[in-house]
Enzyme design. Structure first.
Site, short mmCIF file in Angstrom:
data_model
loop_
_atom_site.label_atom_id
_atom_site.label_comp_id
_atom_site.label_asym_id
_atom_site.label_seq_id
_atom_site.Cartn_x
_atom_site.Cartn_y
_atom_site.Cartn_z
N ASP A 117 0.85 -1.19 0.00
CA ASP A 117 0.00 0.00 0.00
C ASP A 117 0.89 1.24 0.00
O ASP A 117 1.72 1.41 0.91
CB ASP A 117 -0.91 -0.01 1.23
CG ASP A 117 -2.10 0.92 1.07
OD1 ASP A 117 -2.27 1.46 -0.04
OD2 ASP A 117 -2.84 1.11 2.04
N HIS A 124 -3.64 14.08 0.96
CA HIS A 124 -3.81 13.13 2.07
C HIS A 124 -2.61 13.15 2.99
O HIS A 124 -2.75 13.15 4.22
CB HIS A 124 -4.03 11.72 1.53
CG HIS A 124 -4.02 10.69 2.62
ND1 HIS A 124 -5.01 10.60 3.58
CD2 HIS A 124 -3.13 9.70 2.93
CE1 HIS A 124 -4.74 9.60 4.42
NE2 HIS A 124 -3.61 9.05 4.04
N GLU A 196 -10.31 3.96 4.16
CA GLU A 196 -9.47 4.69 3.22
C GLU A 196 -9.91 4.32 1.80
O GLU A 196 -9.86 3.15 1.42
CB GLU A 196 -7.98 4.38 3.40
CG GLU A 196 -7.40 4.99 4.66
CD GLU A 196 -5.88 4.95 4.69
OE1 GLU A 196 -5.28 5.70 5.48
OE2 GLU A 196 -5.28 4.18 3.91
N GLU A 198 -9.40 3.83 -1.84
CA GLU A 198 -8.21 3.59 -2.65
C GLU A 198 -8.55 2.84 -3.93
O GLU A 198 -9.60 2.22 -4.06
CB GLU A 198 -7.18 2.79 -1.85
CG GLU A 198 -6.75 3.42 -0.54
CD GLU A 198 -5.54 2.74 0.08
OE1 GLU A 198 -4.78 2.08 -0.66
OE2 GLU A 198 -5.35 2.87 1.30
N ASP A 230 -8.90 0.25 2.64
CA ASP A 230 -7.84 -0.07 3.60
C ASP A 230 -8.32 0.35 5.00
O ASP A 230 -7.98 1.43 5.49
CB ASP A 230 -6.56 0.67 3.21
CG ASP A 230 -5.41 0.43 4.17
OD1 ASP A 230 -5.37 -0.66 4.76
OD2 ASP A 230 -4.58 1.33 4.35
N ARG A 234 -7.06 4.24 13.60
CA ARG A 234 -6.14 5.37 13.66
C ARG A 234 -5.41 5.49 14.99
O ARG A 234 -4.23 5.87 15.03
CB ARG A 234 -6.90 6.67 13.37
CG ARG A 234 -7.51 6.72 12.00
CD ARG A 234 -6.49 6.53 10.89
NE ARG A 234 -7.09 6.76 9.57
CZ ARG A 234 -6.47 6.56 8.43
NH1 ARG A 234 -5.22 6.08 8.43
NH2 ARG A 234 -7.07 6.79 7.27
N GLN A 237 -2.73 2.95 14.96
CA GLN A 237 -1.74 3.32 13.96
C GLN A 237 -0.79 4.40 14.47
O GLN A 237 0.43 4.32 14.25
CB GLN A 237 -2.46 3.82 12.70
CG GLN A 237 -1.52 4.25 11.58
CD GLN A 237 -2.27 4.78 10.36
OE1 GLN A 237 -3.51 4.81 10.35
NE2 GLN A 237 -1.54 5.18 9.34
N LYS A 250 -3.77 -1.87 10.52
CA LYS A 250 -4.24 -2.07 9.16
C LYS A 250 -4.66 -3.53 8.89
O LYS A 250 -5.10 -3.84 7.77
CB LYS A 250 -3.13 -1.71 8.17
CG LYS A 250 -2.66 -0.26 8.26
CD LYS A 250 -3.63 0.68 7.60
CE LYS A 250 -3.05 2.08 7.44
NZ LYS A 250 -3.90 2.94 6.60
N THR A 254 -9.07 -5.68 4.73
CA THR A 254 -8.91 -4.91 3.50
C THR A 254 -9.97 -5.42 2.53
O THR A 254 -9.98 -6.61 2.20
CB THR A 254 -7.51 -5.10 2.90
OG1 THR A 254 -6.52 -4.70 3.85
CG2 THR A 254 -7.35 -4.28 1.62
N GLU A 361 -8.85 12.75 7.93
CA GLU A 361 -8.69 14.11 7.40
C GLU A 361 -9.82 15.04 7.81
O GLU A 361 -9.74 16.25 7.58
CB GLU A 361 -8.58 14.04 5.87
CG GLU A 361 -7.35 13.29 5.38
CD GLU A 361 -7.25 13.31 3.87
OE1 GLU A 361 -7.24 14.42 3.29
OE2 GLU A 361 -7.21 12.22 3.27
#
Length: 411
Positions: A117, A124, A196, A198, A230, A234, A237, A250, A254, A361
């Site tokens: 990834d 971002h 996320e 993607e 993904d 947070r 992470q 993570k 997925t 975000e």
């Protein structure tokens, strides 16, 4: 909106011809398929009706994954797409070869041995750094290499498979911890679960171990593209990615969309990339920077009350690195690639509030208004579309509660 979109027939016109793996009551083992509007076409059933397909290895469409077919390379993919298009135009698809999408169960299209990834959106990177670390800035390597990390393959699941909230360790207050004021650690269910939005390239023709490829030629190794969620815890992470990078944050899941949209189907939607202000090394440099993709991507979140919110709309043309460059960069170490490997682009975000491809975000430090994170029971749906007749369908999953609510706190 009062419900998530469910009919994506308009994404799959004759210009598309994607590939996937499906089963049904009539076709009771997973096998290779394509899709025309809302009709699933079982490819093993059309071989005798298309002489060109009889040159392919026997039984290739009866396998439970597309890996062997993908490995044949783009000439074979073109041959099959052309044969299907011809049968459709001439109305010669065998009657027993098609079933309505509602009668079919989709499966993972490929067996994934390696998943990387990357993080290709400048916006971002800027917003995520501010939200997670309190500092708005790009990684030191930005503009020279596409930053990335190795993902977990065992938790890659097909669209529709629920994802469970992970349990892990995180700071009670990450901003205070980084100031040295409160370094208390909690072990328990993540409190900041995120998506996320993607895209990912799917490798087709293998690249042997020890060999490299340039961005100029890397496209010959790409089978096609899927949408990818993904899922990211947070709080876990932020603690674990200093200094090495994401791991358990993570690994809970997925989610992949079921249809691989081929490299050739997306050729009409190529655009110029954002470009770089400095010279790139030879393996990443391209004679013409036209390998970007223009795909309109959206995120919808359905609450436990069935209210649906459109949380994001962004276009993939914002990505700073092309998928060909991602492949060339990782290949430069000589690792090689196998059919079915995934190379994801990272969160697709643009420079506006409604174009942020993840909740992180939307949770910038005060005085910014914080929206919070995902609650148990919500359903997250991605959609992707290039034009009438060419799209990705959807990529969705429900977030389930953690298997335990117990917590532990450090002294």
């Amino acid at each position: 909106m009062t419900s998530l979109q469910s009919d994506f027939g308009s994404h799959f016109g004759i210009e598309n011809i994607p590939f996937g793996i499906a089963s049904s009551d009539k076709h009771n083992h997973p096998q290779a398929v394509t899709r025309i509007e809302n009709n699933v076409v079982f490819l093993a059933d059309i071989v005798q009706s298309a002489s060109d397909l009889q040159s392919l290895p026997g039984g290739i469409f009866s396998q439970p994954t597309l890996n062997t077919f993908a490995a044949l390379g783009r000439p074979a993919h073109r041959l099959v797409r052309s044969a299907v298009q011809k049968l459709v135009k001439e109305n010669k698809l065998p009657e027993n070869s098609t079933e309505d999408i509602t009668k079919c169960q989709m499966h993972l299209p490929v067996s994934v041995a390696d998943f990387t990834d990357f993080s290709c959106s400048e916006y971002h990177n800027l917003n995520a750094g501010l939200a997670a670390m309190g500092r708005k800035g790009l990684p030191p390597s930005w503009g020279f290499i596409p930053p990335g990390y190795a993902g977990r393959c065992s938790s890659i699941k097909i669209s529709g498979t629920p994802v469970r909230r992970p349990i892990g360790q995180f700071w009670e207050d990450n901003m205070a911890a980084m100031r040295g004021e409160n370094k208390k650690i909690i072990y328990g269910p993540s409190r900041r679960m995120d998506y996320e939005m993607e895209l990912s390239a799917v490798i087709g023709k293998p690249l042997p171990y020890g060999q490299t490829v340039t961005a100029e030629n890397a496209g010959e190794h790409i089978f096609g593209f899927v949408m990818l969620n993904d899922w990211s815890a947070r709080d876990i992470q932020i603690l674990e990615m200093i200094p090495l990078g994401p791991l358990n944050s993570k690994n809970s899941g997925t989610t992949l969309s079921p249809w691989i949209i081929t490299y050739d189907a997306l050729e009409p939607f190529r655009v110029n990339g954002p470009g770089w202000k400095h010279t790139l090394p030879p393996h990443l440099a391209v004679e013409k920077d036209d390998r970007g993709l223009s795909i309109d991507l959206s995120v919808y979140v359905q609450s436990t009350d069935n209210d649906v919110t459109r949380a994001c709309v962004a276009n993939s043309k914002v990505l700073a690195w092309s998928f060909e460059q991602l492949l060339a960069h990782q290949a430069s170490a000589g690792c090689g690639f196998q059919a079915g490997d995934l190379l994801a682009c990272g969160t697709v975000s643009e420079d506006s509030d409604d174009a942020r491809g993840c909740m992180l975000e939307h949770n910038l430090p005060p005085p910014a208004v914080q929206r919070g994170y995902l609650a148990d029971g919500v359903v997250v749906q991605f959609t992707g579309r290039c034009s009438e007749g060419v799209g990705f369908g959807d990529c969705r999953a429900e977030l389930l509660p953690a298997i335990s609510t117990e917590t532990w706190t450090s002294e």
